[in-house]
Design a protein around this motif. Structure first.
Motif, PDB file in Angstrom:
ATOM      1  N   THR A 219       0.824  -1.211   0.000  1.00 56.98           N
ATOM      2  CA  THR A 219       0.000   0.000   0.000  1.00 56.98           C
ATOM      3  C   THR A 219       0.856   1.259   0.000  1.00 56.98           C
ATOM      4  O   THR A 219       0.531   2.236  -0.685  1.00 56.98           O
ATOM      5  N   ILE A 220       1.941   1.244   0.748  1.00 60.85           N
ATOM      6  CA  ILE A 220       2.869   2.387   0.724  1.00 60.85           C
ATOM      7  C   ILE A 220       3.364   2.630  -0.695  1.00 60.85           C
ATOM      8  O   ILE A 220       3.447   3.774  -1.161  1.00 60.85           O
ATOM      9  N   LEU A 221       3.671   1.539  -1.411  1.00 64.90           N
ATOM     10  CA  LEU A 221       4.226   1.660  -2.753  1.00 64.90           C
ATOM     11  C   LEU A 221       3.178   2.064  -3.792  1.00 64.90           C
ATOM     12  O   LEU A 221       3.508   2.753  -4.762  1.00 64.90           O
ATOM     13  N   ASN A 274       2.547 -13.707  -7.066  1.00 64.85           N
ATOM     14  CA  ASN A 274       3.673 -13.257  -7.896  1.00 64.85           C
ATOM     15  C   ASN A 274       3.201 -12.669  -9.218  1.00 64.85           C
ATOM     16  O   ASN A 274       3.802 -11.721  -9.731  1.00 64.85           O
ATOM     17  N   ILE A 275       2.126 -13.229  -9.769  1.00 61.47           N
ATOM     18  CA  ILE A 275       1.567 -12.648 -10.998  1.00 61.47           C
ATOM     19  C   ILE A 275       1.102 -11.219 -10.723  1.00 61.47           C
ATOM     20  O   ILE A 275       1.333 -10.307 -11.524  1.00 61.47           O
ATOM     21  N   GLY A 276       0.469 -11.021  -9.573  1.00 60.82           N
ATOM     22  CA  GLY A 276       0.042  -9.678  -9.198  1.00 60.82           C
ATOM     23  C   GLY A 276       1.215  -8.730  -9.045  1.00 60.82           C
ATOM     24  O   GLY A 276       1.147  -7.558  -9.443  1.00 60.82           O
ATOM     25  N   LEU A 277       2.317  -9.212  -8.475  1.00 59.14           N
ATOM     26  CA  LEU A 277       3.514  -8.384  -8.304  1.00 59.14           C
ATOM     27  C   LEU A 277       4.120  -7.991  -9.649  1.00 59.14           C
ATOM     28  O   LEU A 277       4.664  -6.892  -9.795  1.00 59.14           O
ATOM     29  N   VAL A 278       4.015  -8.880 -10.637  1.00 58.06           N
ATOM     30  CA  VAL A 278       4.508  -8.545 -11.977  1.00 58.06           C
ATOM     31  C   VAL A 278       3.697  -7.378 -12.547  1.00 58.06           C
ATOM     32  O   VAL A 278       4.256  -6.419 -13.104  1.00 58.06           O
ATOM     33  N   PHE A 280       2.044  -5.143 -10.837  1.00 58.71           N
ATOM     34  CA  PHE A 280       2.421  -3.962 -10.056  1.00 58.71           C
ATOM     35  C   PHE A 280       3.692  -3.332 -10.641  1.00 58.71           C
ATOM     36  O   PHE A 280       3.778  -2.109 -10.817  1.00 58.71           O
ATOM     37  N   THR A 281       4.691  -4.156 -10.911  1.00 58.19           N
ATOM     38  CA  THR A 281       5.976  -3.666 -11.415  1.00 58.19           C
ATOM     39  C   THR A 281       5.814  -2.987 -12.773  1.00 58.19           C
ATOM     40  O   THR A 281       6.362  -1.900 -13.018  1.00 58.19           O
ATOM     41  N   VAL A 282       5.038  -3.621 -13.658  1.00 63.52           N
ATOM     42  CA  VAL A 282       4.800  -3.043 -14.980  1.00 63.52           C
ATOM     43  C   VAL A 282       4.136  -1.668 -14.856  1.00 63.52           C
ATOM     44  O   VAL A 282       4.499  -0.719 -15.574  1.00 63.52           O
ATOM     45  N   SER A 283       3.188  -1.543 -13.939  1.00 58.96           N
ATOM     46  CA  SER A 283       2.506  -0.258 -13.757  1.00 58.96           C
ATOM     47  C   SER A 283       3.492   0.838 -13.366  1.00 58.96           C
ATOM     48  O   SER A 283       3.427   1.962 -13.891  1.00 58.96           O
ATOM     49  N   GLN A 284       4.423   0.522 -12.490  1.00 57.73           N
ATOM     50  CA  GLN A 284       5.370   1.534 -12.020  1.00 57.73           C
ATOM     51  C   GLN A 284       6.364   1.919 -13.120  1.00 57.73           C
ATOM     52  O   GLN A 284       6.771   3.085 -13.219  1.00 57.73           O
ATOM     53  N   VAL A 285       6.746   0.955 -13.940  1.00 54.45           N
ATOM     54  CA  VAL A 285       7.633   1.261 -15.072  1.00 54.45           C
ATOM     55  C   VAL A 285       6.941   2.222 -16.030  1.00 54.45           C
ATOM     56  O   VAL A 285       7.535   3.209 -16.497  1.00 54.45           O
ATOM     57  N   LEU A 286       5.673   1.957 -16.328  1.00 57.89           N
ATOM     58  CA  LEU A 286       4.922   2.832 -17.229  1.00 57.89           C
ATOM     59  C   LEU A 286       4.763   4.228 -16.638  1.00 57.89           C
ATOM     60  O   LEU A 286       4.924   5.234 -17.342  1.00 57.89           O
ATOM     61  N   THR A 369       9.037   0.770  -8.550  1.00 61.15           N
ATOM     62  CA  THR A 369       9.536  -0.268  -9.446  1.00 61.15           C
ATOM     63  C   THR A 369      10.539  -1.163  -8.727  1.00 61.15           C
ATOM     64  O   THR A 369      10.441  -2.404  -8.773  1.00 61.15           O
ATOM     65  N   GLY A 370      11.494  -0.536  -8.055  1.00 63.18           N
ATOM     66  CA  GLY A 370      12.495  -1.304  -7.318  1.00 63.18           C
ATOM     67  C   GLY A 370      11.882  -2.081  -6.166  1.00 63.18           C
ATOM     68  O   GLY A 370      12.254  -3.239  -5.909  1.00 63.18           O
ATOM     69  N   GLY A 371      10.928  -1.464  -5.481  1.00 66.92           N
ATOM     70  CA  GLY A 371      10.290  -2.120  -4.344  1.00 66.92           C
ATOM     71  C   GLY A 371       9.511  -3.355  -4.752  1.00 66.92           C
ATOM     72  O   GLY A 371       9.647  -4.427  -4.133  1.00 66.92           O
ATOM     73  N   TYR A 372       8.707  -3.246  -5.790  1.00 61.01           N
ATOM     74  CA  TYR A 372       7.918  -4.394  -6.238  1.00 61.01           C
ATOM     75  C   TYR A 372       8.813  -5.501  -6.787  1.00 61.01           C
ATOM     76  O   TYR A 372       8.544  -6.698  -6.578  1.00 61.01           O
TER      77      TYR A 372
END
Length: 400
Positions: A219-221, A274-278, A280-286, A369-372
């Motif tokens: 949630t922080i991220l 883990n699929i959810g974390l992927v 999450f990571t894609v969203s932050q990159v975008l 991105t780094g956190g996720y």
């Protein structure tokens, strides 16, 4: 007849889930509220949104300790929906900011009861083989509720800042549905000890507190992707109306993920996290590098998918690790992590950015991105080492 009754029980559960995202109802009205109280600083103004989250933390823990034990589920749920509605609507009649914050605290009391009880009812009223599917559908309903309440709050705010609070009156409909259709879950009996001795008091598994911490970190991220999106979009010359459309796609993504969660979880189990974390990571990159509204929309949709998959997975994994009598407390502990994370997110990033004189809001997405990615790697390793636990909790009691 039994199927009809079961459907009505699910209607009551889903109607409660409809209100769970109610904290975002007045988000579109923040600017209008600020204009009505020009002497209030922006950080103080945000308390209308953060106070309910803060109040909900101890309330959810208290609910978990008494639900189904000293206080009936039905009593707590009816009280929660009533306080949600009254506390939510009262600011319409107020013109003193302090009084508004007090009423928002009352609203937080109801909200703090709703989310953990909503999840606990699924584990105590739904057969184990249907829990993942119902949890997924419940996520869809939560996101629909988020859209309806936020859009209604925005439309009413266009009339006047205080009209946005009237959207919380929808909670009265849930109150009526629960009053008519929600049964009291049967108490799950504890297994007797050796030689027929009285059963020992169960201890909450340490994993539940671990899921609480994880939910708080997630949630922080993800909070900057909600609270700061309109400001970031201004840098690419997108106005507030566009920002509202972009933010809506987080809910759309969450609805899609909720619709398929049951089937995905049945096939891959805990790897759904883990699929959810992927996603999450894609969203932050975008969000970190996009210069077009369309890419921000895709990013918000990915954020919604990640949030729903991770949240629902955490609830299922935690529910599988505890006795049915412990589910209210387990859900309360986990939800408190989310509420605390939402409250601390702004202070967390301020503590990093201010000493380093970082001014770009996109830093929060770089950090995300780094956190996720770090969390994803951690669980890839943990899940590779540890054997999976059963996803169906024992001794569940289906709806009668």
């Amino acid at each position: 007849m039994k199927d009809k009754r079961h459907s009505l029980v699910l209607l009551a559960i889903f109607s409660l889930g409809f209100l769970a995202m109610g904290i975002g109802t007045i988000t579109p009205a923040i600017a209008s509220i600020g204009a009505a109280f020009p002497a209030i600083s922006f950080s103080t103004l945000l308390l209308v949104s953060t106070v309910p989250a803060l109040i909900s933390i101890p309330v959810s823990i208290l609910a978990g300790s008494v639900a189904g034990k000293s206080v009936k589920y039905r009593t707590l749920v009816l009280f929660a929906t009533f306080v949600f509605s009254i506390g939510g609507v009262v600011p319409y009649f107020l013109h003193d900011f302090t009084q508004i914050l007090i009423s928002r605290a009352l609203f937080g009391l109801g909200l703090g009861l709703i989310m953990p009880l909503n999840s606990a009812l699924i584990f105590n009223l739904v057969p184990p083989d249907k829990q993942a599917s119902v949890m997924g559908i419940n996520s869809v309903v939560m996101n629909i509720g988020g859209i309806v309440l936020q859009l209604l709050g925005g439309v009413l705010a266009a009339v006047s800042w205080n009209y946005s609070f009237l959207a919380h009156a929808l909670g009265i409909i849930t109150f009526i549905i629960v009053l008519i259709f929600l049964p009291e879950p049967q108490q799950a009996e504890m297994a007797a000890g050796a030689d027929g001795a009285a059963p020992e008091k169960l201890k909450m598994p340490a994993s539940v507190f671990g899921w609480c911490i994880l939910f708080g970190i997630l949630t922080i991220l993800d909070y900057p992707s909600l609270t700061n999106m309109s400001s970031v979009l201004l840098t690419i010359k997108a106005n507030a109306a566009v920002a509202g459309v972009v933010l809506m796609f987080m809910t759309v993504g969450g609805m899609v993920a909720g619709a398929v969660f049951g089937k995905v979880f049945q096939k891959v189990g805990r790897q759904t996290l883990n699929i959810g974390l992927v996603f999450f990571t894609v969203s932050q990159v975008l969000f970190s590098f996009s210069q077009s509204v369309s890419l921000f929309i895709i990013g918000e949709a990915c954020l919604g998918v990640g949030l729903t998959l991770c949240m629902s997975s955490i609830m299922m994994l935690a529910g599988a690790s505890v006795h049915p009598s412990q589910t209210p407390m387990a859900m309360s502990i986990i939800v408190s992590g989310m509420s605390l994370g939402g409250f601390l997110s702004g202070y967390f990033y301020a503590a990093i950015m201010e000493p380093l004189h970082i001014t770009t809001l996109r830093f929060q997405y770089y950090f995300g991105t780094g956190g996720y990615l770090a969390i994803l790697v951690f669980f890839l390793v943990v899940f590779a080492i540890k054997k999976p636990v059963p996803v169906e909790p024992p001794m569940q009691t289906p709806a009668q």
